[in-house]
Motif scaffolding. Structure first.
Motif, PDB file in Angstrom:
ATOM      1  N   ILE A   8       0.844  -1.194   0.000  1.00 26.60           N
ATOM      2  CA  ILE A   8       0.000   0.000   0.000  1.00 26.60           C
ATOM      3  C   ILE A   8       0.878   1.242   0.000  1.00 26.60           C
ATOM      4  O   ILE A   8       0.621   2.185  -0.723  1.00 26.60           O
ATOM      5  CB  ILE A   8      -0.948   0.014   1.212  1.00 26.60           C
ATOM      6  CG1 ILE A   8      -2.118  -0.900   0.949  1.00 26.60           C
ATOM      7  CG2 ILE A   8      -1.455   1.414   1.485  1.00 26.60           C
ATOM      8  CD1 ILE A   8      -3.153  -0.885   2.022  1.00 26.60           C
ATOM      9  N   LYS A   9       1.914   1.253   0.788  1.00 28.51           N
ATOM     10  CA  LYS A   9       2.750   2.448   0.880  1.00 28.51           C
ATOM     11  C   LYS A   9       3.328   2.814  -0.476  1.00 28.51           C
ATOM     12  O   LYS A   9       3.423   3.977  -0.829  1.00 28.51           O
ATOM     13  CB  LYS A   9       3.869   2.234   1.899  1.00 28.51           C
ATOM     14  CG  LYS A   9       4.661   3.483   2.178  1.00 28.51           C
ATOM     15  CD  LYS A   9       5.518   3.335   3.380  1.00 28.51           C
ATOM     16  CE  LYS A   9       6.146   4.665   3.725  1.00 28.51           C
ATOM     17  NZ  LYS A   9       6.862   4.640   4.971  1.00 28.51           N
ATOM     18  N   ARG A  10       3.684   1.837  -1.255  1.00 29.81           N
ATOM     19  CA  ARG A  10       4.250   2.123  -2.573  1.00 29.81           C
ATOM     20  C   ARG A  10       3.191   2.511  -3.583  1.00 29.81           C
ATOM     21  O   ARG A  10       3.520   3.017  -4.634  1.00 29.81           O
ATOM     22  CB  ARG A  10       5.027   0.911  -3.081  1.00 29.81           C
ATOM     23  CG  ARG A  10       6.347   0.729  -2.352  1.00 29.81           C
ATOM     24  CD  ARG A  10       7.093  -0.410  -2.925  1.00 29.81           C
ATOM     25  NE  ARG A  10       6.436  -1.630  -2.449  1.00 29.81           N
ATOM     26  CZ  ARG A  10       6.795  -2.832  -2.794  1.00 29.81           C
ATOM     27  NH1 ARG A  10       7.774  -3.017  -3.640  1.00 29.81           N
ATOM     28  NH2 ARG A  10       6.173  -3.893  -2.320  1.00 29.81           N
ATOM     29  N   LYS A  11       1.939   2.291  -3.279  1.00 25.11           N
ATOM     30  CA  LYS A  11       0.885   2.483  -4.252  1.00 25.11           C
ATOM     31  C   LYS A  11      -0.012   3.691  -3.985  1.00 25.11           C
ATOM     32  O   LYS A  11      -0.967   3.903  -4.688  1.00 25.11           O
ATOM     33  CB  LYS A  11       0.013   1.228  -4.366  1.00 25.11           C
ATOM     34  CG  LYS A  11       0.785  -0.009  -4.750  1.00 25.11           C
ATOM     35  CD  LYS A  11       1.540   0.164  -6.049  1.00 25.11           C
ATOM     36  CE  LYS A  11       2.314  -1.080  -6.371  1.00 25.11           C
ATOM     37  NZ  LYS A  11       3.578  -0.866  -7.014  1.00 25.11           N
ATOM     38  N   LEU A  12       0.252   4.480  -2.957  1.00 23.42           N
ATOM     39  CA  LEU A  12      -0.532   5.688  -2.751  1.00 23.42           C
ATOM     40  C   LEU A  12      -0.157   6.712  -3.816  1.00 23.42           C
ATOM     41  O   LEU A  12       1.006   6.914  -4.123  1.00 23.42           O
ATOM     42  CB  LEU A  12      -0.268   6.292  -1.376  1.00 23.42           C
ATOM     43  CG  LEU A  12      -1.046   5.754  -0.207  1.00 23.42           C
ATOM     44  CD1 LEU A  12      -0.762   6.588   1.034  1.00 23.42           C
ATOM     45  CD2 LEU A  12      -2.524   5.680  -0.453  1.00 23.42           C
ATOM     46  N   LEU A  13      -1.160   7.348  -4.381  1.00 26.85           N
ATOM     47  CA  LEU A  13      -0.956   8.371  -5.387  1.00 26.85           C
ATOM     48  C   LEU A  13      -1.622   9.644  -4.893  1.00 26.85           C
ATOM     49  O   LEU A  13      -2.798   9.628  -4.517  1.00 26.85           O
ATOM     50  CB  LEU A  13      -1.566   7.932  -6.720  1.00 26.85           C
ATOM     51  CG  LEU A  13      -1.535   8.955  -7.843  1.00 26.85           C
ATOM     52  CD1 LEU A  13      -0.091   9.257  -8.240  1.00 26.85           C
ATOM     53  CD2 LEU A  13      -2.309   8.431  -9.036  1.00 26.85           C
ATOM     54  N   LEU A  14      -0.869  10.727  -4.863  1.00 24.74           N
ATOM     55  CA  LEU A  14      -1.387  12.011  -4.395  1.00 24.74           C
ATOM     56  C   LEU A  14      -1.555  12.943  -5.585  1.00 24.74           C
ATOM     57  O   LEU A  14      -0.640  13.113  -6.380  1.00 24.74           O
ATOM     58  CB  LEU A  14      -0.431  12.633  -3.378  1.00 24.74           C
ATOM     59  CG  LEU A  14      -0.049  11.765  -2.185  1.00 24.74           C
ATOM     60  CD1 LEU A  14       0.913  12.507  -1.273  1.00 24.74           C
ATOM     61  CD2 LEU A  14      -1.282  11.321  -1.416  1.00 24.74           C
ATOM     62  N   LYS A  15      -2.745  13.532  -5.689  1.00 21.71           N
ATOM     63  CA  LYS A  15      -3.040  14.513  -6.732  1.00 21.71           C
ATOM     64  C   LYS A  15      -3.782  15.659  -6.079  1.00 21.71           C
ATOM     65  O   LYS A  15      -3.887  15.713  -4.845  1.00 21.71           O
ATOM     66  CB  LYS A  15      -3.921  13.881  -7.817  1.00 21.71           C
ATOM     67  CG  LYS A  15      -3.227  12.827  -8.649  1.00 21.71           C
ATOM     68  CD  LYS A  15      -4.124  12.387  -9.777  1.00 21.71           C
ATOM     69  CE  LYS A  15      -3.404  11.434 -10.710  1.00 21.71           C
ATOM     70  NZ  LYS A  15      -4.246  11.120 -11.881  1.00 21.71           N
ATOM     71  N   GLN A  16      -4.305  16.561  -6.898  1.00 23.28           N
ATOM     72  CA  GLN A  16      -5.124  17.652  -6.382  1.00 23.28           C
ATOM     73  C   GLN A  16      -6.451  17.679  -7.122  1.00 23.28           C
ATOM     74  O   GLN A  16      -6.501  17.445  -8.331  1.00 23.28           O
ATOM     75  CB  GLN A  16      -4.437  19.002  -6.575  1.00 23.28           C
ATOM     76  CG  GLN A  16      -3.370  19.293  -5.561  1.00 23.28           C
ATOM     77  CD  GLN A  16      -2.915  20.737  -5.678  1.00 23.28           C
ATOM     78  OE1 GLN A  16      -2.825  21.285  -6.758  1.00 23.28           O
ATOM     79  NE2 GLN A  16      -2.619  21.348  -4.545  1.00 23.28           N
ATOM     80  N   TYR A  17      -7.507  17.953  -6.358  1.00 22.34           N
ATOM     81  CA  TYR A  17      -8.804  18.200  -6.969  1.00 22.34           C
ATOM     82  C   TYR A  17      -8.778  19.577  -7.620  1.00 22.34           C
ATOM     83  O   TYR A  17      -7.862  20.378  -7.380  1.00 22.34           O
ATOM     84  CB  TYR A  17      -9.913  18.151  -5.910  1.00 22.34           C
ATOM     85  CG  TYR A  17     -10.169  16.777  -5.340  1.00 22.34           C
ATOM     86  CD1 TYR A  17     -10.678  15.752  -6.136  1.00 22.34           C
ATOM     87  CD2 TYR A  17      -9.918  16.504  -3.999  1.00 22.34           C
ATOM     88  CE1 TYR A  17     -10.931  14.494  -5.610  1.00 22.34           C
ATOM     89  CE2 TYR A  17     -10.174  15.249  -3.471  1.00 22.34           C
ATOM     90  CZ  TYR A  17     -10.672  14.255  -4.284  1.00 22.34           C
ATOM     91  OH  TYR A  17     -10.916  13.019  -3.763  1.00 22.34           O
ATOM     92  N   LEU A  18      -9.781  19.889  -8.409  1.00 19.35           N
ATOM     93  CA  LEU A  18      -9.862  21.186  -9.081  1.00 19.35           C
ATOM     94  C   LEU A  18      -9.881  22.356  -8.107  1.00 19.35           C
ATOM     95  O   LEU A  18      -9.432  23.446  -8.427  1.00 19.35           O
ATOM     96  CB  LEU A  18     -11.097  21.236  -9.986  1.00 19.35           C
ATOM     97  CG  LEU A  18     -11.059  20.292 -11.186  1.00 19.35           C
ATOM     98  CD1 LEU A  18     -12.364  20.370 -11.960  1.00 19.35           C
ATOM     99  CD2 LEU A  18      -9.877  20.591 -12.087  1.00 19.35           C
TER     100      LEU A  18
END
Length: 95
Positions: A8-18
């Motif tokens: 799981i730690k390697r697979k978290l993806l962080l982005k931003q909402y609009l």
């Protein structure tokens, strides 16, 4: 299915909402999204490392693994989304 905390730690993806809020996703081994752990809410002010956690329904198992892996921590603040009281969490800087 993700079976270990390390995966799981390697697979978290962080982005931003609009609206600029942090969006948190879990990806599978092929980098395909399998879950969105965050919720966007325009009327809530959040710090850049904070997000509203969707800890119910299909996310219950993944959220528990993330808590156990110390990937994020609750802030003791909550927001009511529909009929669910959702915690506001801080993502760890090393994720």
């Amino acid at each position: 299915m993700i079976t270990t905390q390390i995966s799981i730690k390697r697979k978290l993806l962080l982005k931003q909402y609009l609206n600029g809020q942090l969006a948190v996703y879990v990806n599978d081994i092929n980098s395909e999204p399998i879950a969105e752990l965050s919720i966007m809410h325009n009327s809530i002010d959040l710090a850049p490392n904070e997000f509203i956690l969707k800890d119910y329904s299909e996310n219950e198992y993944l959220v528990q693994q993330c808590y156990e892996s110390n990937l994020f921590t609750p802030t003791d603040r909550f927001v009511l989304i529909g009929s669910h009281l959702c915690p506001i969490c801080q993502i760890k800087s090393e994720v």
